[in-house]
Design an enzyme around this catalytic site. Structure first.
Site: not given
Ligand code: G3P
Ligand code: CA
Length: 243
Positions: A7-8, A34, A36, A49, A110, A112, A230
């Protein structure tokens, strides 16, 4: 096998959405990352993000008001210096793709665009995916589900998955209505039973953000399609117990 998507990047151990976080994720054993994306004033796809740079950098203001040259001057580790001292920058999606060319990682992009519309974001992202021939390694997700339908029209060969925070009734049917191949629910918004039904219906399930050992274990035990975490290193160690 349950895939591990960082994640990120490895955001639990490195400044989120930076090259350092992505490289760390690969080293930790992640199957993918993943990230953004948003657009700068001059149309560059950047990996960040929030719609402003305030939380993660030493700058202030909306991403869309910076040119790429201006946003590159900001320090993306500014609020993470307690655990990461080296200065790091906001990457472009192109820079991440150039690095991905050297490995086999999946990339969950993702969009945004749920708060700011970012006209043309879908087209620009898809053009770049096609330029790098990453169609089979890419999953496009968004909280803006109309945008995902637009992506399917533009590029039916690229997988899509709606992000959502609340419990949905038969999310696999909803995914089909979007012509999406998967769903990305908030962890608390889906039960093990619903995950199983979705997967049985051919819909991949990739919950976010799965950071606790007990949640990872539950999802690995049912062979959930993927987790978004994470802590890819921790997930990798725990997953090894299930293979
Ligand atoms: O893609 C899963 C998650 O990243 C979505 O929420 O706010 O962390 O971008 P957020
Ligand atoms: Ca995300």
């Amino acid at each position: 096998m349950t895939y591990i998507l960082a994640h990120r990047g490895s955001a639990g151990t490195h400044p989120e959405n930076t090259m350092e976080a992505f490289v760390a994720a690969e080293k930790a054993g992640a199957d993918g990352i993943e990230l953004d994306v948003q657009l700068t004033a001059d149309g560059e796809i950047v990996v960040i993000h929030d719609i402003t740079v305030d939380r993660t950098t030493n700058g202030s203001g909306y991403v869309e008001d910076f040119t790429f040259e201006q946003i590159r001057k900001l320090k993306a580790n500014f609020h993470a210096t307690h655990f990461f001292k080296k200065t790091t920058r906001i990457p472009s999606l192109r820079e991440v793709f150039e690095w991905l060319e050297g490995n086999g990682l999946l990339c969950n992009i993702e969009l945004k665009n749920a708060v700011k519309a970012y006209k043309g974001l879908e087209e620009k992202v898809i053009d770049l995916v096609r330029e790098f021939c990453f169609e089979r390694r890419t999953i496009i997700s968004s909280f803006k589900h109309y945008s995902l339908v637009h992506c399917v029209h533009l590029a039916p060969e690229i997988q899509t998955a709606p992000l959502y925070n609340e419990v949905l009734f038969r999310p696999w049917e909803y995914a089909r209505s979007l012509q999406a191949s998967g769903i990305h629910p908030k962890l608390k918004s889906i039960s093990a039973e619903a995950i199983q039904v979705a997967m049985d219906c051919g819909i991949a399930v990739r919950p976010f953000t799965v950071n606790k050992e007990r949640d990872m274990k539950k999802l690995f035990a049912i062979n959930c399609s993927a987790i978004i975490t994470d802590y890819p290193g921790k997930a990798f160690r725990i997953r090894n117990q299930y293979s």
